[in-house]
Enzyme design. Structure first.
Site, PDB file in Angstrom:
ATOM      1  N   TYR A 176      57.579  38.457  62.133  1.00 11.86           N
ATOM      2  CA  TYR A 176      56.801  39.462  61.396  1.00 11.86           C
ATOM      3  C   TYR A 176      56.584  39.010  59.951  1.00 11.86           C
ATOM      4  CZ  TYR A 176      55.587  44.149  59.582  1.00 11.86           C
ATOM      5  OH  TYR A 176      54.961  45.222  58.994  1.00 11.86           O
ATOM      6  N   VAL A 184      63.562  53.972  60.694  1.00 10.57           N
ATOM      7  CA  VAL A 184      64.683  54.819  60.306  1.00 10.57           C
ATOM      8  C   VAL A 184      64.309  56.296  60.168  1.00 10.57           C
ATOM      9  CG1 VAL A 184      64.515  54.389  57.796  1.00 10.57           C
ATOM     10  CG2 VAL A 184      66.727  54.906  58.829  1.00 10.57           C
ATOM     11  N   VAL A 185      63.155  56.603  59.572  1.00  9.68           N
ATOM     12  CA  VAL A 185      62.835  58.018  59.333  1.00  9.68           C
ATOM     13  C   VAL A 185      62.636  58.746  60.664  1.00  9.68           C
ATOM     14  CG1 VAL A 185      61.197  59.629  58.301  1.00  9.68           C
ATOM     15  CG2 VAL A 185      61.860  57.572  57.038  1.00  9.68           C
ATOM     16  N   ARG A 219      68.802  44.094  51.743  1.00  7.09           N
ATOM     17  CA  ARG A 219      69.786  44.943  51.063  1.00  7.09           C
ATOM     18  C   ARG A 219      69.120  46.047  50.252  1.00  7.09           C
ATOM     19  NH1 ARG A 219      74.039  46.347  52.237  1.00  7.09           N
ATOM     20  NH2 ARG A 219      74.252  47.183  50.159  1.00  7.09           N
TER      21      ARG A 219
END
Ligand code: NAD
Ligand code: UDP
Length: 318
Positions: free
Chosen positions: A143, A185-186, A274
């Site tokens: 990606y 994630v959301v 991170r």
């Protein structure tokens, strides 16, 4: 205007199709439905100015258009890692095919690039001048490097053929029309909370992201495509409010008070950045753009959307 949107049945593409139709344009939505959903564009099908074409952008295409938004590419790690070779082909062959079309038709063409071009950044927040820290042989590389190569192609078509390009770097965006199984994630946290399933934090949850609501992104994309100065970018489009993933999980749980979910911790995937936060000085200066929707407000709208589709068991259910 006649506008082509590749990846138009996906999350971002479907919002863009809707908005551009509302502005009176003719919209051609092109998609291979790998991660796209017909339900996202179903309400648009009755509009005579809307046309849907099933096509894979790794094959050449021939359509007369004035503008092209190139969005076709799976964006969620689980989906782009499912068939990584196809992901690179979509970014690279896809870019060549849409750029050839823009070159022939003299259309303006906008590339949906990504904050992933910065990799696991050592510069924080990330300005467009930062070249990034990207692993070229890891599981995210199909990606990240595919998108980096697509940017290279866009700038080479600009220099070599004077193709009228725009490049935006999108930071984590969320909202209605995300697929419940998308894996990002959301949507994961909201769907898990609504179904009383464990909220899965990867790693210790101290990694950060900056979350942008879809309506803010769409406004920025259209401004960039049509900017008077013909500024080509690359330009960051994202919300600079930064949160840890743990904070996101806690906020989602607070906004779904009936949820019985608890937070659990799983292994952090390889090469997971991170920290991430856009420097949007350029977008403010060049486009007069900045995000308006804060995280809680955007999450409430997104939770509302998922509530309609995801059954939340009652508190008494075990
Ligand atoms: P999405 O997965 O919902 O949409 C991608 C769409 O592209 C889907 O409809 C899919 O079926 C289609 N597609 C994939 N491969 C194709 C191919 N070979 N030919 C034709 N269609 C194909 O993802 P999204 O979040 O809507 O992302 C849209 C674009 O924005 C992507 O290019 C993505 O890289 C970029 N982007 C998104 C985010 C984000 O946070 N949502 C962040 C950075 C960049
Ligand atoms: N993440 C998580 N739980 C999930 C999905 C993702 O903790 O169920 C983490 C993931 O490891 C990453 C962050 O949330 O640190 C954002 O992940 P996402 O896949 O949404 O986007 P990206 O990593 O591409 O920014």
């Amino acid at each position: 205007m006649k506008i082509l949107i590749t990846g138009g049945a996906g999350f971002i593409g479907s919002h863009l199709c809707k908005r551009l139709l509302e502005e009176g344009n003719e919209v051609i939505c092109l998609d291979n439905f790998f991660t796209g959903d017909e339900a996202n564009i179903r309400p648009l099908l009755k509009n005579p100015k809307f046309e849907l074409r099933r096509h894979d952008i790794t094959s050449p295409l021939n359509i007369e258009v004035d503008q092209i938004y190139n969005l076709a590419c799976p964006a969620s790690p689980i989906h782009y890692q499912f068939d990584p070779v196809q992901t690179t082909k979509t970014s690279v062959y896809g870019a060549i095919n849409v750029l050839d079309l823009a070159k022939r038709t003299k259309a303006t063409i906008l590339q949906a690039s990504t904050s992933e071009v910065y990799g696991d950044p050592e510069v924080h927040p990330q300005p467009e001048t930062y070249w990034g820290k990207v692993n070229c042989i890891g599981i995210r590389s199909c990606y990240d490097e595919g998108k980096r190569c697509a940017e290279t192609l866009f700038f080479d078509y600009y220099r070599q053929y004077k193709t009228d390009i725009r490049v935006i770097r999108i930071f984590n965006t969320y909202g209605p029309n995300m697929h419940p199984g998308d894996g990002r994630v959301v949507s994961n946290f909201i769907v898990q909370a609504l179904k009383n399933k464990d909220i899965t934090i990867y790693g210790d949850g101290s990694q950060t992201r900056s979350f942008q609501y879809i309506d803010d992104l769409i406004e920025g994309m259209i401004r960039m495509m049509n900017n008077q100065e013909k500024f080509i970018g690359p330009i960051n489009l994202g919300n600079p409010e930064e949160f840890t993933i743990k904070e996101l999980a806690e906020t989602v749980l607070r906004l779904i008070p009936e949820s019985k979910s608890r937070i659990i911790y799983k292994d952090l995937p390889a090469d997971d950045p991170r920290q991430r936060k856009p420097d949007i000085t350029l977008a403010k200066t060049k486009l007069g753009w900045e995000p308006k929707i804060r995280l809680e407000e955007g999450l409430k709208k997104t939770i509302e959307y998922f509530r309609k589709g995801v059954k939340c068991p009652k508190k008494s259910d075990s």
